[in-house]
Scaffold this motif. Structure first.
Motif, PDB file in Angstrom:
ATOM      1  N   GLU A  42      -0.222   9.569   0.389  1.00 15.04           N
ATOM      2  CA  GLU A  42       0.757   9.086   0.500  1.00 15.04           C
ATOM      3  C   GLU A  42       0.613   8.057   1.637  1.00 15.04           C
ATOM      4  O   GLU A  42       0.892   6.851   1.485  1.00 15.04           O
ATOM      5  CB  GLU A  42       2.193   9.949   1.386  1.00 15.04           C
ATOM      6  N   ASN A  43      -0.691   8.177   2.220  1.00 16.57           N
ATOM      7  CA  ASN A  43      -0.441   6.707   3.129  1.00 16.57           C
ATOM      8  C   ASN A  43      -1.254   6.382   2.708  1.00 16.57           C
ATOM      9  O   ASN A  43      -1.623   5.146   3.505  1.00 16.57           O
ATOM     10  CB  ASN A  43      -1.425   7.886   4.825  1.00 16.57           C
ATOM     11  N   ILE A  44      -2.066   6.530   1.923  1.00 14.66           N
ATOM     12  CA  ILE A  44      -2.611   5.454   1.155  1.00 14.66           C
ATOM     13  C   ILE A  44      -1.957   4.561   0.645  1.00 14.66           C
ATOM     14  O   ILE A  44      -2.004   3.571   0.187  1.00 14.66           O
ATOM     15  CB  ILE A  44      -4.080   6.041   0.674  1.00 14.66           C
ATOM     16  N   PHE A  45      -1.251   4.862   0.080  1.00 18.44           N
ATOM     17  CA  PHE A  45       0.013   4.178  -1.034  1.00 18.44           C
ATOM     18  C   PHE A  45       0.911   3.585   0.319  1.00 18.44           C
ATOM     19  O   PHE A  45       1.812   2.224  -0.710  1.00 18.44           O
ATOM     20  CB  PHE A  45       0.851   4.866  -1.946  1.00 18.44           C
ATOM     21  N   LYS A  46       1.423   3.868   1.167  1.00 15.23           N
ATOM     22  CA  LYS A  46       1.667   2.808   1.771  1.00 15.23           C
ATOM     23  C   LYS A  46       1.329   1.721   2.766  1.00 15.23           C
ATOM     24  O   LYS A  46       1.292   1.367   3.074  1.00 15.23           O
ATOM     25  CB  LYS A  46       2.612   4.060   3.200  1.00 15.23           C
ATOM     26  N   ASN A  47      -0.015   2.530   3.408  1.00 19.40           N
ATOM     27  CA  ASN A  47      -0.951   1.647   4.279  1.00 19.40           C
ATOM     28  C   ASN A  47      -2.035   0.865   3.724  1.00 19.40           C
ATOM     29  O   ASN A  47      -2.528  -0.289   4.694  1.00 19.40           O
ATOM     30  CB  ASN A  47      -1.095   2.013   5.164  1.00 19.40           C
ATOM     31  N   SER A  48      -2.263   1.074   2.710  1.00 16.33           N
ATOM     32  CA  SER A  48      -3.602  -0.008   1.767  1.00 16.33           C
ATOM     33  C   SER A  48      -2.973  -0.912   1.706  1.00 16.33           C
ATOM     34  O   SER A  48      -1.478  -1.158   1.374  1.00 16.33           O
ATOM     35  CB  SER A  48      -4.036   1.069   0.478  1.00 16.33           C
ATOM     36  N   LEU A  49      -3.400  -2.389   1.584  1.00 20.68           N
ATOM     37  CA  LEU A  49      -2.976  -3.779   1.026  1.00 20.68           C
ATOM     38  C   LEU A  49      -2.973  -3.536   0.101  1.00 20.68           C
ATOM     39  O   LEU A  49      -1.160  -4.086  -0.312  1.00 20.68           O
ATOM     40  CB  LEU A  49      -4.365  -4.650   1.308  1.00 20.68           C
ATOM     41  N   LEU A  50      -3.258  -2.914  -0.819  1.00 18.92           N
ATOM     42  CA  LEU A  50      -2.900  -2.202  -2.548  1.00 18.92           C
ATOM     43  C   LEU A  50      -2.384  -1.875  -2.849  1.00 18.92           C
ATOM     44  O   LEU A  50      -0.528  -2.713  -3.472  1.00 18.92           O
ATOM     45  CB  LEU A  50      -3.884  -1.508  -3.306  1.00 18.92           C
ATOM     46  N   GLY A  51      -1.376  -0.928  -2.013  1.00 23.88           N
ATOM     47  CA  GLY A  51       0.016   0.062  -1.695  1.00 23.88           C
ATOM     48  C   GLY A  51       0.886  -0.802  -1.426  1.00 23.88           C
ATOM     49  O   GLY A  51       1.931  -1.153  -1.527  1.00 23.88           O
ATOM     50  N   LYS A  52       1.019  -1.333   0.061  1.00 20.91           N
ATOM     51  CA  LYS A  52       2.218  -2.884   0.340  1.00 20.91           C
ATOM     52  C   LYS A  52       2.041  -3.707  -0.424  1.00 20.91           C
ATOM     53  O   LYS A  52       3.218  -3.656  -0.541  1.00 20.91           O
ATOM     54  CB  LYS A  52       1.005  -3.327   1.906  1.00 20.91           C
ATOM     55  N   SER A  53       1.047  -4.264  -1.124  1.00 21.05           N
ATOM     56  CA  SER A  53       0.845  -5.136  -2.443  1.00 21.05           C
ATOM     57  C   SER A  53       2.498  -5.531  -3.024  1.00 21.05           C
ATOM     58  O   SER A  53       3.745  -5.827  -3.915  1.00 21.05           O
ATOM     59  CB  SER A  53       0.127  -6.128  -2.930  1.00 21.05           C
ATOM     60  N   ILE A  54       2.110  -3.807  -3.745  1.00 21.83           N
ATOM     61  CA  ILE A  54       2.778  -3.059  -5.164  1.00 21.83           C
ATOM     62  C   ILE A  54       4.357  -2.557  -4.794  1.00 21.83           C
ATOM     63  O   ILE A  54       4.938  -3.377  -5.333  1.00 21.83           O
ATOM     64  CB  ILE A  54       2.523  -1.827  -5.828  1.00 21.83           C
ATOM     65  N   ASN A  55       4.313  -1.979  -3.619  1.00 16.36           N
ATOM     66  CA  ASN A  55       5.719  -1.429  -3.519  1.00 16.36           C
ATOM     67  C   ASN A  55       6.418  -2.774  -2.661  1.00 16.36           C
ATOM     68  O   ASN A  55       7.648  -2.810  -2.370  1.00 16.36           O
ATOM     69  CB  ASN A  55       5.460  -0.858  -1.696  1.00 16.36           C
ATOM     70  N   ASP A  56       5.810  -3.596  -1.834  1.00 17.67           N
ATOM     71  CA  ASP A  56       6.591  -5.023  -1.584  1.00 17.67           C
ATOM     72  C   ASP A  56       7.138  -5.925  -3.031  1.00 17.67           C
ATOM     73  O   ASP A  56       8.744  -6.396  -3.110  1.00 17.67           O
ATOM     74  CB  ASP A  56       5.741  -6.316  -1.039  1.00 17.67           C
TER      75      ASP A  56
END
Length: 174
Positions: free
Chosen positions: A29-43
């Protein structure tokens, strides 16, 4: 008797040597929220969802206005005209509800697809890290009760993922 004690000690010590296999854990979950890729997708998904909800809110307000106008005309127009207008409004409400449901389903699908994409991207990174560091067991933090902070490899995996892929442009119009 001494043979039995020796045998028991032998089995106990041999099982202890296997218990010290190198173990680590990772917070997916931390990877989904805090990686650049995860942040990009979530944003991107959050911006899309916010825009679509604004559009739906506008439609909802228009429907409420139409309903108020229709109710104010109830005693002025004939019953048949009122029922016809009510049926048209009901159809619009059904369309609105369908759009709302479709948006929720699309957001869920987008999150699921992109979660799978991130998992596909970190799988080779995890495999390589496990091989290089002779890790015997890698656990998901969500399934862990407690563990030493030193066993958490999440920051290292995020760093590797960030160096591999920073951003993904989503096609949100499909």
């Amino acid at each position: 008797m001494i043979r039995y004690i020796t045998l028991i000690c032998f089995f106990l010590f041999s099982s202890f040597s296997n218990a010290y296999a190198k173990t680590s854990y990772i917070d997916i979950e931390n990877i989904f929220k805090n990686s650049l890729l995860g942040k990009s997708i979530n944003d991107q998904i959050n911006v899309y969802e916010t825009d679509k909800k604004k559009e739906l809110k506008f439609i909802e307000n228009n429907l409420k206005t139409e309903e108020a106008k229709l109710l104010s005309k109830k005693n002025i127009i004939t019953k048949e005209e009122f029922n016809d207008l009510l049926n048209i409004l009901s159809k619009k409400v059904e369309d609105y509800n369908l759009q709302n449901k479709n948006l929720k389903n699309k957001i869920l699908r987008l999150r699921s697809e992109n979660t799978n994409f991130i998992l596909e991207q970190i799988q080779p990174i995890l495999t390589q890290y496990v091989k290089e560091n002779n890790i015997s067991l890698l656990l998901n933090k969500k399934n862990l009760v407690m563990g030493k902070k030193e066993l958490d490899i999440t920051p290292k995996i995020i760093q590797s993922l960030d160096s591999k892929i920073k951003k993904l442009e989503l096609n949100l119009n499909k």
